[in-house]
Design a protein around this motif. Structure first.
Motif, PDB file in Angstrom:
ATOM      1  N   ILE A 279       0.866  -1.179   0.000  1.00 59.06           N
ATOM      2  CA  ILE A 279       0.000   0.000   0.000  1.00 59.06           C
ATOM      3  C   ILE A 279       0.901   1.227   0.000  1.00 59.06           C
ATOM      4  N   VAL A 280       0.652   2.139  -0.905  1.00 59.07           N
ATOM      5  CA  VAL A 280       1.413   3.387  -0.957  1.00 59.07           C
ATOM      6  C   VAL A 280       0.420   4.523  -0.722  1.00 59.07           C
ATOM      7  N   LEU A 281       0.586   5.206   0.405  1.00 58.02           N
ATOM      8  CA  LEU A 281      -0.307   6.310   0.770  1.00 58.02           C
ATOM      9  C   LEU A 281       0.508   7.545   1.107  1.00 58.02           C
ATOM     10  N   SER A 282      -0.128   8.696   0.997  1.00 60.45           N
ATOM     11  CA  SER A 282       0.526   9.936   1.417  1.00 60.45           C
ATOM     12  C   SER A 282       0.645   9.951   2.937  1.00 60.45           C
ATOM     13  N   GLY A 283       1.451  10.842   3.424  1.00 59.67           N
ATOM     14  CA  GLY A 283       1.635  10.964   4.868  1.00 59.67           C
ATOM     15  C   GLY A 283       0.349  11.294   5.600  1.00 59.67           C
ATOM     16  N   TYR A 284      -0.473  12.162   4.996  1.00 59.51           N
ATOM     17  CA  TYR A 284      -1.758  12.509   5.595  1.00 59.51           C
ATOM     18  C   TYR A 284      -2.669  11.289   5.703  1.00 59.51           C
ATOM     19  N   ALA A 285      -2.718  10.502   4.657  1.00 62.07           N
ATOM     20  CA  ALA A 285      -3.582   9.323   4.670  1.00 62.07           C
ATOM     21  C   ALA A 285      -3.092   8.312   5.695  1.00 62.07           C
ATOM     22  N   GLN A 286      -1.786   8.106   5.774  1.00 66.70           N
ATOM     23  CA  GLN A 286      -1.239   7.196   6.777  1.00 66.70           C
ATOM     24  C   GLN A 286      -1.573   7.670   8.185  1.00 66.70           C
ATOM     25  N   ALA A 287      -1.392   8.960   8.434  1.00 68.66           N
ATOM     26  CA  ALA A 287      -1.663   9.507   9.764  1.00 68.66           C
ATOM     27  C   ALA A 287      -3.143   9.408  10.115  1.00 68.66           C
ATOM     28  N   ALA A 288      -4.009   9.668   9.161  1.00 66.29           N
ATOM     29  CA  ALA A 288      -5.451   9.613   9.431  1.00 66.29           C
ATOM     30  C   ALA A 288      -5.893   8.187   9.752  1.00 66.29           C
ATOM     31  N   ILE A 289      -5.416   7.221   8.985  1.00 66.46           N
ATOM     32  CA  ILE A 289      -5.803   5.835   9.238  1.00 66.46           C
ATOM     33  C   ILE A 289      -5.204   5.346  10.554  1.00 66.46           C
ATOM     34  N   HIS A 290      -3.950   5.697  10.808  1.00 64.36           N
ATOM     35  CA  HIS A 290      -3.310   5.307  12.065  1.00 64.36           C
ATOM     36  C   HIS A 290      -4.054   5.909  13.262  1.00 64.36           C
ATOM     37  N   TRP A 291      -4.378   7.199  13.177  1.00 59.61           N
ATOM     38  CA  TRP A 291      -5.111   7.869  14.248  1.00 59.61           C
ATOM     39  C   TRP A 291      -6.468   7.204  14.474  1.00 59.61           C
ATOM     40  N   MET A 292      -7.146   6.820  13.411  1.00 63.48           N
ATOM     41  CA  MET A 292      -8.456   6.194  13.531  1.00 63.48           C
ATOM     42  C   MET A 292      -8.346   4.866  14.289  1.00 63.48           C
ATOM     43  N   PHE A 293      -7.364   4.051  13.939  1.00 61.75           N
ATOM     44  CA  PHE A 293      -7.177   2.764  14.628  1.00 61.75           C
ATOM     45  C   PHE A 293      -6.779   2.957  16.087  1.00 61.75           C
ATOM     46  N   VAL A 294      -5.752   3.768  16.327  1.00 64.42           N
ATOM     47  CA  VAL A 294      -5.200   3.904  17.678  1.00 64.42           C
ATOM     48  C   VAL A 294      -6.184   4.591  18.623  1.00 64.42           C
ATOM     49  N   ALA A 295      -6.813   5.662  18.183  1.00 68.89           N
ATOM     50  CA  ALA A 295      -7.762   6.361  19.053  1.00 68.89           C
ATOM     51  C   ALA A 295      -8.967   5.481  19.363  1.00 68.89           C
ATOM     52  N   SER A 296      -9.478   4.769  18.372  1.00 71.77           N
ATOM     53  CA  SER A 296     -10.606   3.865  18.618  1.00 71.77           C
ATOM     54  C   SER A 296     -10.222   2.765  19.590  1.00 71.77           C
ATOM     55  N   TYR A 297      -9.030   2.194  19.409  1.00 75.53           N
ATOM     56  CA  TYR A 297      -8.557   1.145  20.321  1.00 75.53           C
ATOM     57  C   TYR A 297      -8.460   1.669  21.746  1.00 75.53           C
ATOM     58  N   PHE A 298      -7.872   2.849  21.889  1.00 76.73           N
ATOM     59  CA  PHE A 298      -7.686   3.412  23.226  1.00 76.73           C
ATOM     60  C   PHE A 298      -9.017   3.748  23.889  1.00 76.73           C
TER      61      PHE A 298
ATOM     62  N   ALA B 132     -17.106   7.485  17.057  1.00 80.02           N
ATOM     63  CA  ALA B 132     -17.751   7.968  15.829  1.00 80.02           C
ATOM     64  C   ALA B 132     -17.100   9.266  15.360  1.00 80.02           C
ATOM     65  N   GLY B 133     -16.789  10.165  16.287  1.00 82.45           N
ATOM     66  CA  GLY B 133     -16.118  11.412  15.925  1.00 82.45           C
ATOM     67  C   GLY B 133     -14.755  11.186  15.314  1.00 82.45           C
ATOM     68  N   VAL B 134     -13.996  10.245  15.876  1.00 86.99           N
ATOM     69  CA  VAL B 134     -12.671   9.919  15.336  1.00 86.99           C
ATOM     70  C   VAL B 134     -12.788   9.361  13.922  1.00 86.99           C
ATOM     71  N   ILE B 135     -13.709   8.434  13.730  1.00 85.81           N
ATOM     72  CA  ILE B 135     -13.860   7.807  12.414  1.00 85.81           C
ATOM     73  C   ILE B 135     -14.322   8.825  11.378  1.00 85.81           C
ATOM     74  N   ILE B 136     -15.294   9.656  11.741  1.00 86.40           N
ATOM     75  CA  ILE B 136     -15.796  10.665  10.804  1.00 86.40           C
ATOM     76  C   ILE B 136     -14.714  11.685  10.470  1.00 86.40           C
ATOM     77  N   ALA B 137     -13.967  12.132  11.487  1.00 85.77           N
ATOM     78  CA  ALA B 137     -12.911  13.121  11.235  1.00 85.77           C
ATOM     79  C   ALA B 137     -11.802  12.541  10.363  1.00 85.77           C
ATOM     80  N   ALA B 138     -11.408  11.289  10.607  1.00 82.26           N
ATOM     81  CA  ALA B 138     -10.346  10.674   9.799  1.00 82.26           C
ATOM     82  C   ALA B 138     -10.814  10.451   8.364  1.00 82.26           C
ATOM     83  N   CYS B 139     -12.029   9.968   8.195  1.00 81.34           N
ATOM     84  CA  CYS B 139     -12.552   9.756   6.837  1.00 81.34           C
ATOM     85  C   CYS B 139     -12.724  11.078   6.097  1.00 81.34           C
ATOM     86  N   THR B 140     -13.112  12.116   6.825  1.00 86.34           N
ATOM     87  CA  THR B 140     -13.231  13.439   6.215  1.00 86.34           C
ATOM     88  C   THR B 140     -11.876  13.928   5.727  1.00 86.34           C
ATOM     89  N   LEU B 141     -10.838  13.731   6.547  1.00 85.16           N
ATOM     90  CA  LEU B 141      -9.497  14.139   6.134  1.00 85.16           C
ATOM     91  C   LEU B 141      -9.057  13.384   4.887  1.00 85.16           C
TER      92      LEU B 141
END
Length: 135
Positions: A40-59, A79-88
């Motif tokens: 998978i090749v993603l931009s830094g923003y996409a990597q950060a958004a997906i990582h944030w979505m996983f880690v914040a939801s887990y925590f 829900a806020g984390v997922i919506i914000a990450a998908c929006t980004l």
């Protein structure tokens, strides 16, 4: 009779939480392995958004609030984390075209992300980190 039904329901909820946490952890590990091997090749923003979505939801799911109604607040935060990450992920190409010009929706998603970050900082490190961030 009522106590056994309540305790049975509680163990069912805990079991589903355990399955969800395992799925999030495995999903995050697979995501990082695929990124590391170049599948998978993603931009830094996409990597950060997906990582944030996983880690914040887990925590949020692994450390629930202890007061009445805390689980509902946790679901709202997830829900806020997922919506914000998908929006980004959705608006990033548009943001690069019009730097510095944000819509009201994008500003709302940014505020939600900051608030969730401060709440997670409070839950993980106590009152020190959110106070430093706010100041």
């Amino acid at each position: 009779m009522e106590m056994s039904a309540n305790s049975e329901n509680k163990t069912t909820i805990q079991r589903y939480e355990t399955y969800l946490l395992a799925a999030l952890a495995i999903g995050l590990a697979v995501f990082h392995v695929l990124l590391g091997f170049g599948v998978i090749v993603l931009s830094g923003y996409a990597q950060a958004a997906i990582h944030w979505m996983f880690v914040a939801s887990y925590f949020i799911i692994s450390k629930p609030w202890k007061f009445k109604g805390g689980r509902i607040l946790d679901l709202v935060l997830v829900a806020g984390v997922i919506i914000a990450a998908c929006t980004l992920l959705y608006v990033y190409p548009q943001l690069s075209i019009r730097p510095g010009i944000y819509t009201q929706f994008e500003l709302t998603m940014a505020v939600i992300s900051v608030v969730v970050g401060i709440i997670l900082g409070f839950r993980s490190l106590g009152k020190a980190l959110p106070l430093i961030c706010i100041i």
